[in-house]
Design a protein around this motif. Structure first.
Motif, mmCIF file in Angstrom:
data_model
loop_
_atom_site.group_PDB
_atom_site.id
_atom_site.type_symbol
_atom_site.label_atom_id
_atom_site.label_comp_id
_atom_site.label_asym_id
_atom_site.label_seq_id
_atom_site.Cartn_x
_atom_site.Cartn_y
_atom_site.Cartn_z
ATOM 1 N N LYS B 105 2.740 -1.304 0.377
ATOM 2 C CA LYS B 105 3.912 -0.691 0.439
ATOM 3 C C LYS B 105 3.919 0.891 -0.285
ATOM 4 N N ILE B 106 4.681 1.493 0.142
ATOM 5 C CA ILE B 106 4.832 2.941 -0.216
ATOM 6 C C ILE B 106 6.237 3.392 -0.305
ATOM 7 N N ASP B 107 6.371 4.291 -1.203
ATOM 8 C CA ASP B 107 7.834 4.885 -1.116
ATOM 9 C C ASP B 107 8.338 5.426 0.195
ATOM 10 N N SER B 108 9.605 5.187 0.361
ATOM 11 C CA SER B 108 10.165 5.727 1.572
ATOM 12 C C SER B 108 10.490 7.273 1.407
ATOM 13 N N VAL B 109 10.577 8.140 2.390
ATOM 14 C CA VAL B 109 10.886 9.540 2.077
ATOM 15 C C VAL B 109 12.034 10.050 2.740
ATOM 16 N N VAL B 110 12.962 8.874 3.211
ATOM 17 C CA VAL B 110 14.053 8.959 4.166
ATOM 18 C C VAL B 110 15.053 10.066 3.251
ATOM 19 N N ALA B 114 15.821 12.937 6.584
ATOM 20 C CA ALA B 114 16.772 11.955 7.387
ATOM 21 C C ALA B 114 15.791 11.668 8.630
ATOM 22 N N GLY B 115 15.178 12.322 9.160
ATOM 23 C CA GLY B 115 14.431 12.032 10.476
ATOM 24 C C GLY B 115 13.256 10.944 10.054
ATOM 25 N N ALA B 116 12.960 10.972 8.655
ATOM 26 C CA ALA B 116 11.898 9.744 8.755
ATOM 27 C C ALA B 116 12.283 8.389 8.676
ATOM 28 N N ASN B 117 13.453 8.139 8.896
ATOM 29 C CA ASN B 117 13.935 6.714 9.082
ATOM 30 C C ASN B 117 13.212 5.901 10.174
ATOM 31 N N TRP B 118 13.418 6.227 11.398
ATOM 32 C CA TRP B 118 12.634 5.553 12.384
ATOM 33 C C TRP B 118 11.295 5.512 12.480
ATOM 34 N N GLY B 133 12.584 1.380 -0.786
ATOM 35 C CA GLY B 133 13.800 2.569 -0.729
ATOM 36 C C GLY B 133 14.203 2.917 0.750
ATOM 37 N N HIS B 134 13.803 2.294 1.812
ATOM 38 C CA HIS B 134 14.185 2.611 2.904
ATOM 39 C C HIS B 134 15.534 1.894 3.435
ATOM 40 N N PRO B 135 16.441 2.638 4.023
ATOM 41 C CA PRO B 135 17.968 2.024 4.249
ATOM 42 C C PRO B 135 17.951 0.749 5.037
ATOM 43 N N ASP B 136 17.039 0.685 6.085
ATOM 44 C CA ASP B 136 17.310 -0.264 7.107
ATOM 45 C C ASP B 136 15.866 -0.689 7.655
ATOM 46 N N LEU B 137 14.940 -1.340 7.002
ATOM 47 C CA LEU B 137 13.560 -1.718 7.402
ATOM 48 C C LEU B 137 13.735 -2.725 8.336
#
Lengths: 397, 185, 352
Positions: B105-110, B114-118, B133-137
């Motif tokens: 695992k790794i920290d999300s940069v969303v 915001a474009g990192a999401n998908w 920390g990803h909103p919708d994995l």
């Protein structure tokens, strides 16, 4: 009897797609509607996922080319050129001048093709049906020219690593030149159909406003970003092929809405036309394919050291050491009609990529679709899908 | 435009990053004019925040996020690759965060882009790397009930269902095999 | 009965005495109805052909060319195809409603034809409240649309029918109000009398004094018939096909029929109320008396087709309105305009 407070309302969930006339392929949107207003929009993709990233790991660099034009199939050459540029940068292959000009010319021709498809679909989505047929008529001319060029109309596989497959004929150049003479008038014709129309204004102005900073943050590229007022065009920022030798402007929008993106693309028609014209006029003589470049007979094993490569340009870094065990990697971005097409290739020194990552504009644009749609009406969703200009083959890869 | 002349190139950017996070940087490499910085994953979000916000760097544009699987070739096994682009400086920089197979695992940069999401979702979908920390994995390209992570190097290229394989697929394979005698590939 | 002077025309044509038996009268009425329906159906079929040809030529293509000479038999082939197509009924609890809905629509459209005088001596019923009757009956088709959307068990159809209901009700108000000016000027609701009242004027068409009413009426007619730019209920790219998304074969063609008949009815209304029906302006006929030789039906049909041509022309030109703009146009522009028209007409009539 229920009192007014007890009445609960529920959102209507509308499943738009994957089969729907306005989703441009197999995009599926799950919309939560409050009346006609979109409260929540959840895109679902993957219906056209062909595993290209995995697939290309088992093919040599030249034989992976036919996969690449299946990304954005309405602008096939642009994807192939993007791929070739990436592999050339990775392997340090030189491209002859003439081939560079031909590539630039064909890339701009498919840009026009792609924008024509976009215009037609966008207009017919908003209900202006006639634009569709007018623009398709003119796309036909270009497809005929492509057929003359390489025998294929849609999926050309025309560029090669280190050049292009075959030279252009004089007849083709004449045809292209004649087209560039005629095309500005045709753009005006499209504009007369919709550009002064009040309904068109109502449907496009002030819809889908995304400011410059947010657009960059969302990863939008291409005309979708430039409509938001950011003059980011890879053809200008880090030129490839002959883009540093031709003159063109980067049209930029002001109001960040659907209408400005429409204007941007209409202006790009004119700029592309200008580039094509310059390419035909300036086309130098010479080879069209570097004879030392890896061809279809490239072996999947470690790359053998070829004959000494021609001296690279002054500021270019020396070529990778072939057959080296170390991993080398490259991220190469090109400007395809829809935006930034990036190839991130990790090579382990063999004839096959170790990892091939394709960064496609449509993927990013669809991921931003909820931001575009939420709060707008159902009818606007259609206009917004049109404005981000997506192709699902490119999104799902 | 003026800042282009100052010449905040990729090397300078990498140096600035190394100065701010000296303990995180593992390796800096250059190839074909592109600089890639290998870092450890622990403070990746802070680093990205720094690269994004620093007034001299301004890496506002995240070109791409992807995973790479170096099975048996490198240790740790996975890398998450961030390709950044700075619009004012016209400079690109590649950050590679090492992720071990044991601690996937790794920290999300969303929160930064915001474009990192998908792209993080896709990376999870293809490699199984979890972004905290990803909103919708969720799975993105593969079906929701899919088994395994297809872009891993140990993912089978062919199914091993044996006799249970779908007949239609077996027919296709048989035809392809029999066509080999004509030299058709 | 006699007050209404019904069936004069047919009696004259068939040579039946006016005081014939009830049975004979009944047969005469039936023949009349069958005649009207058959002729209108034929016109509907060829209205689709006309539409495809007109739009085709506007869009740099040819339209139907294969079936018959220049595709002349295309509507018949289409009709046959639709007739023999499989009839699919979706899984719904309201099968009866689902089956009834297209019948409502066609019924409403066909009933409107009953009071339209095609020329001075040919009509099914000549009633004194002709305009009201048409407005009322065409509102019935809204029921058909809502039933279709509700019974289809599909969200697209449901949304389409909701849009359609709201749209039809809003624009019916504007349409009704736009015709009040005509009623004031003619002093009658009888369509035949409205035409003869227009003949009293030298210009022979209420189009000129009632241009405001005509504008409102035309826009409302586009909305009433769900035509571009107001085709939101069946907006192809948003709602796939709107309320008839789940219909196929014959039932689908009934909706189609209803829409085209409604178009013909609306055009006829416009021709009767604003264009002087089957007559020409007295100025022209006085100048060229030979024109009086031409039967009235020719002018009527020509005018109706001119109107229908405008429907097609608009379809090939304009994008689609958005829902909220459509409502805004209906309530904030058209209705105030129609009301203003009524006030102006009343004042002028009072002063005159």
């Amino acid at each position: 009897m229920q009192s007014e407070k007890e009445i609960t309302t529920k959102y209507l969930t509308l499943n738009m797609g994957p089969q729907h006339p306005a989703t441009h392929g197999v995009l599926r949107l799950v919309l939560d509607l409050d009346g006609e207003t979109v409260v929540k929009c959840t895109p679902h993709i993957g219906y056209l996922h062909r595993g290209m990233e995995k697939w290309s790991e088992s093919r040599t660099y030249p034989t992976a080319m036919p996969l690449m034009n299946r990304l954005d199939y309405v602008a096939a050459v642009a994807n192939e050129i993007g791929y070739c540029v990436a592999v050339e940068r990775l392997l340090g292959v030189e491209v002859p001048e003439r081939a560079k000009y031909i590539r630039t010319m064909t890339a701009e021709m498919v840009r026009i093709c792609s924008h024509i498809i976009w215009l037609a679909a966008h207009a017919i989505d908003i209900g202006a049906m006639t634009v569709f047929l007018y623009s398709m008529r003119d796309r036909e001319t270009l497809l005929d020219l492509f057929e003359m060029l390489c025998g294929a109309r849609l999926l050309h596989i025309y560029p090669r690593i280190g050049g292009v497959r075959c030279d252009v004929s004089q007849e083709f150049l004449d045809g292209v030149y004649k087209f560039t003479d005629k095309f500005p008038k045709l753009i005006e014709e499209y504009e007369t159909l919709i550009d002064q129309n009040r309904i068109w204004f109502q449907r496009t102005k002030g819809i889908g406003v995304i400011g410059a900073e947010e657009a960059i943050n969302l990863g939008l590229t291409g005309p979708t970003l430039r409509g938001s007022g950011v003059a980011y065009d890879i053809r200008k920022v880090s030129p490839y092929d002959a883009y540093d030798k031709v003159e063109f402007d980067v049209p930029v929008g002001k109001n960040c809405d659907v209408y400005d993106r429409y204007r941007c693309r209409m202006d790009e028609f004119r700029q592309s036309n200008r580039i094509i014209r310059q390419c035909v006029e300036k086309l130098p003589d010479g080879l069209v394919l570097n004879p030392d470049a890896p061809g279809l007979d490239m072996l999947p094993g470690p790359i053998k050291k070829a004959a000494p490569v021609p001296a690279p340009e002054a500021d270019a870094v020396p070529v990778m050491s072939p057959a080296g065990p170390a991993f080398t990697e490259i991220y190469s971005a090109t400007e395809v009609p829809k935006g930034e097409l990036g190839y991130y290739i990790v090579s382990d020194g063999t004839g096959k990529p170790y990892r091939m990552r394709i960064r496609t504009p449509s993927f990013m644009h669809i991921s931003a679709l909820p931001r575009f749609c939420e709060g707008n009406l159902v009818a606007d969703v259609i206009a917004l899908i049109g404005t981000i200009d997506i192709v699902l083959g490119e999104c799902d890869r | 435009m003026g800042r282009l002349e100052i010449g905040m190139g990729p090397k300078e950017a990498a140096e600035a990053l190394a100065k701010a996070f000296p303990s995180e940087i593992k390796e800096t490499a250059e190839f074909q004019g592109q600089v890639s910085v290998t870092v450890s994953k622990d403070r990746i979000r802070d680093m990205m925040r720094f690269l994004h916000d620093d007034p001299a760097l301004e890496f506002h544009f995240l070109s791409d996020i992807c995973g790479v699987d170096y099975l048996d070739k490198k240790e740790p096994r996975f890398e998450v690759v961030y390709n950044l682009f700075s619009l004012p400086n016209k400079t690109s920089l590649r950050i590679k965060a090492q992720v071990a197979a044991e601690d996937l695992k790794i920290d999300s940069v969303v929160s930064v882009w915001a474009g990192a999401n998908w792209r993080e979702r896709e990376c999870f979908d293809m490699f199984g790397i979890r972004f905290s920390g990803h909103p919708d994995l969720r799975r993105l390209l593969m079906p929701e009930d899919w088994d395994g992570y297809p872009l891993c190097k140990d993912y089978p290229l062919q199914s091993d269902l044996g006799d249970k394989e779908w007949q239609g697929y077996k027919d296709v394979i048989d035809t392809a095999e029999s066509n080999k005698k004509y030299g058709v590939r | 009965m006699d007050n209404y002077a019904i069936y004069d025309g047919l009696y004259a044509i068939l040579g039946i005495p006016r005081d014939c038996s009830l049975l004979l009268q009944f047969i005469a009425i039936m023949i009349n109805i069958v005649l009207v329906i058959a002729v209108v159906m034929l016109h509907v079929a060829y209205a689709t052909y006309f539409e495809r040809k007109v739009i085709g030529h506007m869009q740099v293509r040819l339209g139907p060319m294969r079936v018959g000479w220049h595709g002349l038999l295309q509507p018949i082939a289409d009709g046959l195809k639709l007739f023999f197509k499989e009839d699919i009924v979706p899984a719904t609890d309201f099968k009866a409603v689902f089956k009834l809905a297209p019948i409502f629509v066609v019924f409403a459209a066909l009933s409107s034809l009953a009071v339209i005088p095609f020329f001075s001596t040919f009509y099914i019923a000549n009633i004194n409240i002709g305009i009201l009757y048409i407005l009322a009956i065409s509102a019935v088709s809204t029921y058909g649309i809502i039933m279709a959307g509700w019974a289809s068990n599909s969200k697209y159809a449901f949304l389409g029918s909701l849009r359609s209901a709201a749209q039809l009700i809003s624009y019916e108000v504007a349409m009704g109000l736009s015709l009040v000016g005509i009623m004031i000027m003619a002093g009658s609701l009888n369509l035949k009398e409205i035409v003869s009242a227009q003949q009293q004027q030298w210009y022979g068409m209420y189009l000129f004094p009632q241009f405001l009413g005509f504008f409102v009426f035309t826009v409302a007619a586009f909305a009433e018939t769900n035509r571009v730019p107001f085709d939101l209920p069946e907006a192809e790219t948003e709602l796939v096909a709107g309320y008839f998304a789940e219909y196929s074969g014959m039932r689908f063609s009934l909706f189609f029929l209803g829409e085209y008949i409604a178009m013909i009815v609306m055009s006829s209304m416009s021709v009767l109320c604003f264009w002087g029906g089957w007559t020409l302006p007295p100025v022209i006929t006085n100048a060229i008396p030979q024109l009086n030789m031409v039967p009235g039906i020719v002018w009527f049909v020509l005018k109706v087709y001119g109107h229908i041509f405008v429907f097609y022309w608009v379809r090939a030109t304009l994008p689609r309105y958005r829902y909220d703009y459509l409502m805004r146009l209906g309530w904030k522009v058209l209705i105030p305009l129609a009301l203003a028209n009524i006030v102006i007409t009343s004042i002028v009539k009072y002063l005159a």
